[in-house]
Design a protein around this motif. Structure first.
Motif, mmCIF file in Angstrom:
data_model
loop_
_atom_site.group_PDB
_atom_site.id
_atom_site.type_symbol
_atom_site.label_atom_id
_atom_site.label_comp_id
_atom_site.label_asym_id
_atom_site.label_seq_id
_atom_site.Cartn_x
_atom_site.Cartn_y
_atom_site.Cartn_z
ATOM 1 N N THR A 79 0.838 -1.206 0.000
ATOM 2 C CA THR A 79 0.000 0.000 0.000
ATOM 3 C C THR A 79 0.873 1.256 0.000
ATOM 4 O O THR A 79 0.612 2.202 -0.745
ATOM 5 C CB THR A 79 -0.940 0.004 1.219
ATOM 6 O OG1 THR A 79 -1.762 -1.173 1.162
ATOM 7 C CG2 THR A 79 -1.823 1.238 1.246
ATOM 8 N N GLN A 80 1.904 1.241 0.832
ATOM 9 C CA GLN A 80 2.802 2.401 0.900
ATOM 10 C C GLN A 80 3.529 2.614 -0.436
ATOM 11 O O GLN A 80 3.705 3.753 -0.869
ATOM 12 C CB GLN A 80 3.825 2.230 2.027
ATOM 13 C CG GLN A 80 3.247 2.329 3.411
ATOM 14 C CD GLN A 80 2.800 3.734 3.756
ATOM 15 O OE1 GLN A 80 3.171 4.722 3.135
ATOM 16 N NE2 GLN A 80 1.966 3.839 4.770
ATOM 17 N N HIS A 85 5.033 7.834 -1.824
ATOM 18 C CA HIS A 85 5.737 8.620 -0.807
ATOM 19 C C HIS A 85 6.790 7.764 -0.118
ATOM 20 O O HIS A 85 6.681 6.538 -0.074
ATOM 21 C CB HIS A 85 4.754 9.145 0.240
ATOM 22 C CG HIS A 85 3.703 10.036 -0.328
ATOM 23 N ND1 HIS A 85 3.961 11.303 -0.789
ATOM 24 C CD2 HIS A 85 2.373 9.829 -0.530
ATOM 25 C CE1 HIS A 85 2.844 11.841 -1.242
ATOM 26 N NE2 HIS A 85 1.860 10.963 -1.101
ATOM 27 N N SER A 86 7.767 8.426 0.480
ATOM 28 C CA SER A 86 8.767 7.732 1.281
ATOM 29 C C SER A 86 8.092 7.168 2.523
ATOM 30 O O SER A 86 7.138 7.748 3.030
ATOM 31 C CB SER A 86 9.869 8.699 1.724
ATOM 32 O OG SER A 86 10.488 9.266 0.605
ATOM 33 N N PHE A 87 8.601 6.042 3.005
ATOM 34 C CA PHE A 87 8.047 5.463 4.231
ATOM 35 C C PHE A 87 9.075 4.553 4.891
ATOM 36 O O PHE A 87 10.089 4.199 4.285
ATOM 37 C CB PHE A 87 6.754 4.694 3.944
ATOM 38 C CG PHE A 87 6.936 3.458 3.099
ATOM 39 C CD1 PHE A 87 7.102 2.212 3.697
ATOM 40 C CD2 PHE A 87 6.936 3.540 1.718
ATOM 41 C CE1 PHE A 87 7.266 1.069 2.923
ATOM 42 C CE2 PHE A 87 7.098 2.403 0.938
ATOM 43 C CZ PHE A 87 7.256 1.173 1.540
ATOM 44 N N LYS A 88 8.767 4.183 6.137
ATOM 45 C CA LYS A 88 9.620 3.279 6.906
ATOM 46 C C LYS A 88 8.757 2.154 7.452
ATOM 47 O O LYS A 88 7.627 2.387 7.885
ATOM 48 C CB LYS A 88 10.271 4.059 8.053
ATOM 49 C CG LYS A 88 11.142 3.224 8.957
ATOM 50 C CD LYS A 88 11.844 4.140 9.957
ATOM 51 C CE LYS A 88 11.604 3.662 11.355
ATOM 52 N NZ LYS A 88 12.279 4.472 12.366
ATOM 53 N N GLU A 104 14.701 -3.227 9.140
ATOM 54 C CA GLU A 104 14.122 -1.886 9.086
ATOM 55 C C GLU A 104 14.387 -1.356 7.682
ATOM 56 O O GLU A 104 15.538 -1.312 7.244
ATOM 57 C CB GLU A 104 14.785 -0.975 10.116
ATOM 58 C CG GLU A 104 14.275 0.455 10.023
ATOM 59 C CD GLU A 104 15.124 1.408 10.840
ATOM 60 O OE1 GLU A 104 14.662 1.841 11.893
ATOM 61 O OE2 GLU A 104 16.267 1.691 10.411
ATOM 62 N N ILE A 105 13.316 -1.003 7.001
ATOM 63 C CA ILE A 105 13.408 -0.560 5.613
ATOM 64 C C ILE A 105 12.876 0.861 5.500
ATOM 65 O O ILE A 105 11.770 1.144 5.950
ATOM 66 C CB ILE A 105 12.563 -1.462 4.684
ATOM 67 C CG1 ILE A 105 12.881 -2.935 4.906
ATOM 68 C CG2 ILE A 105 12.763 -1.079 3.225
ATOM 69 C CD1 ILE A 105 11.867 -3.870 4.286
ATOM 70 N N GLU A 124 18.388 -0.086 4.335
ATOM 71 C CA GLU A 124 17.991 -1.149 5.254
ATOM 72 C C GLU A 124 18.989 -1.329 6.384
ATOM 73 O O GLU A 124 20.187 -1.152 6.205
ATOM 74 C CB GLU A 124 17.854 -2.468 4.492
ATOM 75 C CG GLU A 124 16.835 -2.402 3.373
ATOM 76 C CD GLU A 124 16.634 -3.728 2.658
ATOM 77 O OE1 GLU A 124 17.323 -4.720 2.983
ATOM 78 O OE2 GLU A 124 15.769 -3.773 1.767
ATOM 79 N N ASN A 125 18.446 -1.709 7.532
ATOM 80 C CA ASN A 125 19.240 -2.061 8.708
ATOM 81 C C ASN A 125 18.694 -3.353 9.292
ATOM 82 O O ASN A 125 17.480 -3.545 9.353
ATOM 83 C CB ASN A 125 19.165 -0.968 9.782
ATOM 84 C CG ASN A 125 19.956 0.254 9.392
ATOM 85 O OD1 ASN A 125 21.170 0.196 9.266
ATOM 86 N ND2 ASN A 125 19.264 1.361 9.172
#
Length: 129
Positions: A79-80, A85-88, A104-105, A124-125
């Motif tokens: 969906t994001q 848009h940018s998202f995390k 974590e992206i 990414e982390n």
């Protein structure tokens, strides 16, 4: 990061990649086209996942997902991505050796001068589960 500068020049991305990378913490970088096919990964990706770059090219990042990867989170990510848009987000991914890790992206849509998304860049982390 020279390769990303080359991509930026070739595809006229409007986002300042250099500033983004200098101001962000990340282990791995994944560049996909707008259909989410991987075009490039950095050495940090190989270190984080165990997959060599040549194995990943042409695949979609979801090849890293598996049994513990939340279907709800996968839906949120889809969906994001459609939002432009940018998202995390965080999701359970799997290394080449089969071990899960929390990833974590941060995804940034890369648009050209006509405001069309031509690529996506993921920072990414790996986090402890």
């Amino acid at each position: 990061m020279e390769i990303l500068k080359e991509f930026q020049q070739k595809f006229n991305w409007c986002l300042d990649i250099e500033t983004l990378l200098e101001s962000s913490e990340f282990e791995a970088l994944v560049l996909t086209d707008n259909n989410q096919n991987i075009k490039w990964v950095n050495k940090g990706f190989t270190k984080m996942t165990g997959y060599p770059a040549n194995y990943t090219i042409g695949k979609k990042p979801n090849f890293l997902q598996g049994e513990q990867s939340s279907s709800k989170t996968r839906k949120i990510i889809r969906t994001q991505l459609q939002s432009g848009h940018s998202f995390k987000e965080e999701i359970i991914n799997y290394r080449k050796d089969g071990k899960p890790y929390k990833c974590e992206i941060k995804i940034y849509p890369l648009k050209d001068e006509s405001n069309e998304i031509v690529h996506l860049l993921a920072l990414e982390n790996a986090l402890d589960i």
